[in-house]
Design an enzyme around this catalytic site. Sequence first.
Site, mmCIF file in Angstrom:
data_model
loop_
_atom_site.group_PDB
_atom_site.id
_atom_site.type_symbol
_atom_site.label_atom_id
_atom_site.label_comp_id
_atom_site.label_asym_id
_atom_site.label_seq_id
_atom_site.Cartn_x
_atom_site.Cartn_y
_atom_site.Cartn_z
ATOM 1 N N ARG A 153 0.456 -1.404 0.540
ATOM 2 C CA ARG A 153 0.011 -0.350 0.184
ATOM 3 C C ARG A 153 1.337 1.093 0.491
ATOM 4 N NH1 ARG A 153 -3.276 -3.705 3.798
ATOM 5 N NH2 ARG A 153 -0.868 -3.371 5.410
ATOM 6 N N ILE A 154 1.821 1.217 0.829
ATOM 7 C CA ILE A 154 2.423 2.931 1.071
ATOM 8 C C ILE A 154 3.835 2.711 -0.153
ATOM 9 C CG2 ILE A 154 4.382 3.515 2.772
ATOM 10 C CD1 ILE A 154 2.920 2.246 5.010
ATOM 11 N N ARG A 174 8.556 -10.305 -2.294
ATOM 12 C CA ARG A 174 9.480 -11.790 -2.753
ATOM 13 C C ARG A 174 8.609 -12.186 -4.231
ATOM 14 N NH1 ARG A 174 6.984 -12.660 3.029
ATOM 15 N NH2 ARG A 174 5.701 -11.324 1.895
ATOM 16 N N ILE A 229 11.993 4.778 4.852
ATOM 17 C CA ILE A 229 10.199 4.408 6.848
ATOM 18 C C ILE A 229 9.750 3.402 6.981
ATOM 19 C CG2 ILE A 229 9.990 7.127 4.521
ATOM 20 C CD1 ILE A 229 7.891 3.700 4.397
ATOM 21 N N ARG A 231 11.067 -0.072 8.725
ATOM 22 C CA ARG A 231 11.416 -0.009 10.210
ATOM 23 C C ARG A 231 12.905 -0.059 10.243
ATOM 24 N NH1 ARG A 231 7.127 0.757 11.988
ATOM 25 N NH2 ARG A 231 5.231 -0.832 13.044
ATOM 26 N N ASP A 255 13.166 7.833 8.839
ATOM 27 C CA ASP A 255 12.369 8.405 9.854
ATOM 28 C C ASP A 255 12.170 6.877 10.892
ATOM 29 O OD1 ASP A 255 9.644 9.918 10.479
ATOM 30 O OD2 ASP A 255 8.106 8.549 9.815
ATOM 31 N N GLU A 260 14.811 2.602 18.767
ATOM 32 C CA GLU A 260 13.865 4.333 18.675
ATOM 33 C C GLU A 260 13.463 4.438 20.360
ATOM 34 O OE1 GLU A 260 10.391 4.206 15.864
ATOM 35 O OE2 GLU A 260 11.470 3.868 14.241
ATOM 36 N N HIS A 278 10.500 9.470 12.937
ATOM 37 C CA HIS A 278 9.261 8.608 12.993
ATOM 38 C C HIS A 278 8.051 8.949 13.334
ATOM 39 C CE1 HIS A 278 8.262 3.978 13.761
ATOM 40 N NE2 HIS A 278 7.260 4.549 12.842
ATOM 41 N N VAL A 279 8.116 10.024 11.973
ATOM 42 C CA VAL A 279 6.794 11.051 11.835
ATOM 43 C C VAL A 279 5.682 10.280 10.560
ATOM 44 C CG1 VAL A 279 7.837 12.885 12.998
ATOM 45 C CG2 VAL A 279 7.980 12.169 10.567
ATOM 46 N N GLY A 280 5.793 9.599 10.280
ATOM 47 C CA GLY A 280 5.229 8.762 9.409
ATOM 48 C C GLY A 280 3.945 8.837 8.720
HETATM 49 P P1 NAP Z 1 2.066 -4.033 2.354
HETATM 50 O O1 NAP Z 1 0.774 -3.103 2.169
HETATM 51 O O2 NAP Z 1 1.220 -5.526 3.780
HETATM 52 O O3 NAP Z 1 3.193 -4.040 1.955
HETATM 53 C C1 NAP Z 1 4.295 -5.176 2.325
HETATM 54 C C2 NAP Z 1 4.858 -5.126 1.206
HETATM 55 O O4 NAP Z 1 6.111 -5.174 1.591
HETATM 56 C C3 NAP Z 1 4.532 -5.603 0.218
HETATM 57 O O5 NAP Z 1 4.522 -5.598 -1.520
HETATM 58 C C4 NAP Z 1 5.374 -7.219 0.569
HETATM 59 O O6 NAP Z 1 5.078 -8.090 -0.697
HETATM 60 C C5 NAP Z 1 6.840 -6.764 0.993
HETATM 61 N N1 NAP Z 1 7.487 -7.542 1.244
HETATM 62 C C6 NAP Z 1 7.212 -8.604 2.640
HETATM 63 N N2 NAP Z 1 7.917 -8.953 2.706
HETATM 64 C C7 NAP Z 1 9.640 -8.813 2.161
HETATM 65 C C8 NAP Z 1 10.095 -9.247 1.716
HETATM 66 N N3 NAP Z 1 11.044 -10.379 2.625
HETATM 67 N N4 NAP Z 1 11.178 -8.588 1.051
HETATM 68 C C9 NAP Z 1 11.028 -7.610 -0.409
HETATM 69 N N5 NAP Z 1 9.445 -7.375 0.352
HETATM 70 C C10 NAP Z 1 8.189 -7.382 1.311
HETATM 71 O O7 NAP Z 1 2.100 -2.997 4.220
HETATM 72 P P2 NAP Z 1 1.615 -1.428 4.346
HETATM 73 O O8 NAP Z 1 0.470 -0.943 5.064
HETATM 74 O O9 NAP Z 1 2.372 -0.879 2.865
HETATM 75 O O10 NAP Z 1 3.396 -1.210 5.073
HETATM 76 C C11 NAP Z 1 4.602 -1.549 4.708
HETATM 77 C C12 NAP Z 1 5.432 -1.135 5.779
HETATM 78 O O11 NAP Z 1 5.778 0.604 6.106
HETATM 79 C C13 NAP Z 1 5.066 -1.607 7.660
HETATM 80 O O12 NAP Z 1 5.237 -3.116 7.961
HETATM 81 C C14 NAP Z 1 5.131 -0.606 8.728
HETATM 82 O O13 NAP Z 1 7.033 -1.115 9.415
HETATM 83 C C15 NAP Z 1 5.553 0.435 8.043
HETATM 84 N N6 NAP Z 1 4.935 2.285 8.179
HETATM 85 C C16 NAP Z 1 5.757 3.555 8.440
HETATM 86 C C17 NAP Z 1 5.679 4.167 9.327
HETATM 87 C C18 NAP Z 1 6.358 5.488 9.868
HETATM 88 O O14 NAP Z 1 5.948 5.929 10.582
HETATM 89 N N7 NAP Z 1 7.354 5.701 9.406
HETATM 90 C C19 NAP Z 1 3.895 4.259 8.739
HETATM 91 C C20 NAP Z 1 3.006 2.822 8.779
HETATM 92 C C21 NAP Z 1 4.174 1.581 8.308
HETATM 93 P P3 NAP Z 1 5.662 -9.507 -0.717
HETATM 94 O O15 NAP Z 1 5.053 -10.427 0.696
HETATM 95 O O16 NAP Z 1 5.598 -9.785 -2.481
HETATM 96 O O17 NAP Z 1 6.701 -9.967 -0.479
#
Ligand code: NAP
Length: 315
Positions: A153-154, A174, A229, A231, A255, A260, A278-280
């Site tokens: 999503r992000i 993956r 952005i 982890r 971020d 942290e 960490h203000v995402g």
């Molecule tokens: P999401 O929709 O579940 O997307 C995660 C993506 O990562 C998927 O495309 C997945 O594809 C891929 N992925 C998973 N394992 C992987 C691996 N081993 N190697 C490569 N790609 C991999 O999650 P999202 O909503 O976009 O959120 C992503 C992350 O952003 C969260 O889990 C969170 O840790 C972080 N986040 C940070 C903030 C902030 O404030 N900075 C805020 C919100 C979220 P595949 O399964 O096909 O590999």
Amino acid sequence: MKPEVLLLAPLPDLLLAPLKEEFVCHDWHQSKDKDGLLNRHGANIRAIIGAGGTTYHLSLLRDLPSLQIICVFGVGYDGVPLDYCKQRGIRVTNTPDVLTEDVADIALALVLMTSRKLVPATKFLQAGLWTRGNFELTTKPGGKRAGILGLGRIGKAIARRLEAIGMQVGYCCREKQPNVSYQYFFSPAEMAAWCHYLIVACPGGEQTKNLVNAQVLFALGSDGTLINIARGSVVDENALISALQGGFIKGAGLDVYAEEPYVPKKLLKMENVVLLPHVGSGTMETRKAMADLVVANLTAYFNGKPLPTLVPELA
Ligand code: NAP
């Protein structure tokens, strides 16, 4: 009787206020006598609420025999021991989608801040140096290649923004995604060798720990910038510091960090980094939407209704 819930992280008033109306809240995070709190209330706790970066320790969960649901105030639930929750039938929810655009904005901001040196430019002006001459020339992100590690999503929302400023987008997950026209890379190192900006947007946890290691950073190269952005755990922070110090990569925009809210002193002193606390998802609007989702999940659960955002592994 209101259900009793345990608060495991500092939570904003916009979540605490509605929670306190519906539930008896025990503030584990603030408590100075955690053992006493557990002894008095542990047997009655039916729900836990924590943040995305919270670790939900097994030792604590085992002391909560009535625990039925964990609600994560964030999208990342890498701190939750899912296998254990599965075994015990504990439900786990998170807050996907509502924060996507804000986090993507921060990724774009980090690309612009690192490439156009916006922090040094501000400091330059504030120091009164402009009257003596112009600020140095910087790097144009348009026309450069951005590799997104984790096109979920992000990641997709970041890709849309980067395309809008004229960047070429590639991605690594993956599995190659159907109906996605961006160039696919099987490995982070392969993508790092191709791109100028390596943007980390995948989940944290054991599976992605140090996925961005010394080898990947070396492949990114001296004209490459790392943006994270996702982890802190996804990037080997020591390797990153060495790569920045040695000039193996050009810069970094971060971020998130491994420990942290503690950020390595070496990073704090560097000129070629932009560091955000960490203000995402940290806007009023988005945190309110996240809070609403936490409350919606809890009230649905205690009213026997389907959970709005049960994590996919438990669905
Ligand atoms: P999401 O929709 O579940 O997307 C995660 C993506 O990562 C998927 O495309 C997945 O594809 C891929 N992925 C998973 N394992 C992987 C691996 N081993 N190697 C490569 N790609 C991999 O999650 P999202 O909503 O976009 O959120 C992503 C992350 O952003 C969260 O889990 C969170 O840790 C972080 N986040 C940070 C903030 C902030 O404030 N900075 C805020 C919100 C979220 P595949 O399964 O096909 O590999």
